[in-house]
Enzyme design. Structure first.
Site, short mmCIF file in Angstrom:
data_model
loop_
_atom_site.label_atom_id
_atom_site.label_comp_id
_atom_site.label_asym_id
_atom_site.label_seq_id
_atom_site.Cartn_x
_atom_site.Cartn_y
_atom_site.Cartn_z
N HIS A 65 0.83 -1.20 0.00
CA HIS A 65 0.00 0.00 0.00
C HIS A 65 0.87 1.26 0.00
O HIS A 65 1.89 1.35 0.66
CB HIS A 65 -0.94 0.01 1.21
N GLY A 66 0.43 2.25 -0.77
CA GLY A 66 1.09 3.55 -0.79
C GLY A 66 2.43 3.58 -1.49
O GLY A 66 3.15 4.58 -1.41
#
Length: 261
Positions: A118-119
C-alpha cells in the site's frame, strides 16, 4: 467493447469501449479503465482503481484491494500509468492513507508473482522482475530495475539496478541502453559516485550533483532524494565500495574540503 460473458463488470465501473476483458474477471464500482487495455482472465480490479490507456493486466492479477492489517477495509485506491504491464498473479494493494493511492507510472513492467504494498510509488519505465516484494510506502525511481525475488524495504533511486538481495549494484547500464538512453549512463554513474561518497554529506553531494552532472539526470536524482521519504534509501555493497577510483576522479575533480572541515 469485448467483455467475456463470465466477467462481472459493475454498472458503475467506467471502461473504454476499446478495452478487452477476459473470462471471470471482476471490476468493482468506481474502477476506471482507459483505451485499448487488455485485461485477461480471473483479474480483480477493486474500486477506486484507475488503469491508463494501453495497459496489459495478465491472468490472476489483483489490483487496488484494501491492505490487510490495521488499515484493513480502507483503501485510497491505485493508479496505473499508460502502457504498464502487470504479469500473472501480481498483487497491487490500494493506498492506506487518504489521498495517497498506490501509484505505478507509465511504461512499467511488473513480472509475474510480484507483490506491491500500500502507498508505494513507482516511477515511469521501472522494471520489477519475477517475485519481487515491495513493502508499503516505498518509492522506486524511474527506469530502476529490481532483480528476481528481491524484497524492497527502502526507496530505490532512479536508474538503479538492485540485486536479488535487495542491495543496489549501481546504475542499470543495460536497461538504459535498451531504452535508448545510453547518454544517461555516465552521468548517472557520476551522480551515484558523488551521492555515496562518504567524504560528502548528503546536502553537499546533492549540491555537487546539481553543479557537475548533466541537468536532466541531476534533476531526476536530486528531486527523488529530496522527496518525502518514509523508508530511507536502498544502498548495498556497491554504495559502500563507492564507484571505481577512475569514476570518482572524473566526477569529483576538485572536491575541496569535506563536510565539517
Amino acid at each position: 467493447m469485448s467483455i467475456h460473458g463470465s466477467a462481472i463488470v459493475d454498472p458503475e465501473a467506467r471502461v473504454d469501449p476499446t478495452t478487452e476483458i477476459g473470462a471471470y474477471s471482476v471490476l468493482e464500482a468506481g474502477v476506471r479503465v482507459g483505451a485499448r487495455c487488455r485485461i485477461a482472465a480471473h483479474v480483480f480490479l477493486a474500486g477506486a482503481t484507475e488503469i491508463g490507456d494501453d495497459c496489459v493486466i495478465r491472468d490472476g492479477a489483483v489490483v487496488g484491494t484494501a491492505p490487510v492489517g490495521p488499515a484493513e477495509g480502507v483503501s485510497s485506491g491505485c493508479r496505473i500509468g499508460r502502457g504498464t504491464v502487470l504479469g500473472e498473479h501480481v498483487v497491487v494493494e490500494g493506498g492506506s492513507l487518504p489521498d495517497a493511492p498506490t501509484i505505478l507510472g507509465e511504461g512499467c513492467v511488473v513480472q509475474p508473482g510480484c507483490q506491491i504494498g500500500h502507498g508505494v510509488a513507482i516511477g515511469d519505465r521501472a522494471v520489477l522482475s519475477d517475485g519481487v516484494v515491495v513493502t508499503g510506502h516505498v518509492r522506486i525511481g524511474s527506469l530502476a530495475r529490481i532483480e528476481d525475488h528481491s524484497r524492497i524495504v527502502r526507496d530505490v533511486l532512479p536508474y538503479a539496478l538492485v540485486d536479488e538481495h535487495g542491495r543496489i549494484e549501481g546504475v542499470d547500464e543495460e536497461g538504459l541502453r535498451d531504452a535508448g538512453l545510453a547518454d544517461r549512463v555516465r552521468p548517472a554513474q557520476d551522480a551515484y559516485a558523488l551521492l555515496f561518497d562518504p567524504a560528502h554529506s548528503s546536502e553537499a553531494a546533492l549540491a555537487a550533483i546539481g553543479e557537475r552532472i548533466e541537468p536532466e539526470v541531476a534533476g531526476t536524482i536530486v528531486a527523488f532524494v529530496r522527496g518525502r521519504s518514509r523508508r530511507g534509501l536502498t544502498t548495498g555493497s556497491w554504495a559502500r565500495r563507492g564507484a571505481s577510483s577512475r569514476r570518482r576522479r572524473r566526477a569529483v575533480a576538485d572536491p575541496g574540503p569535506g563536510p565539517g572541515a
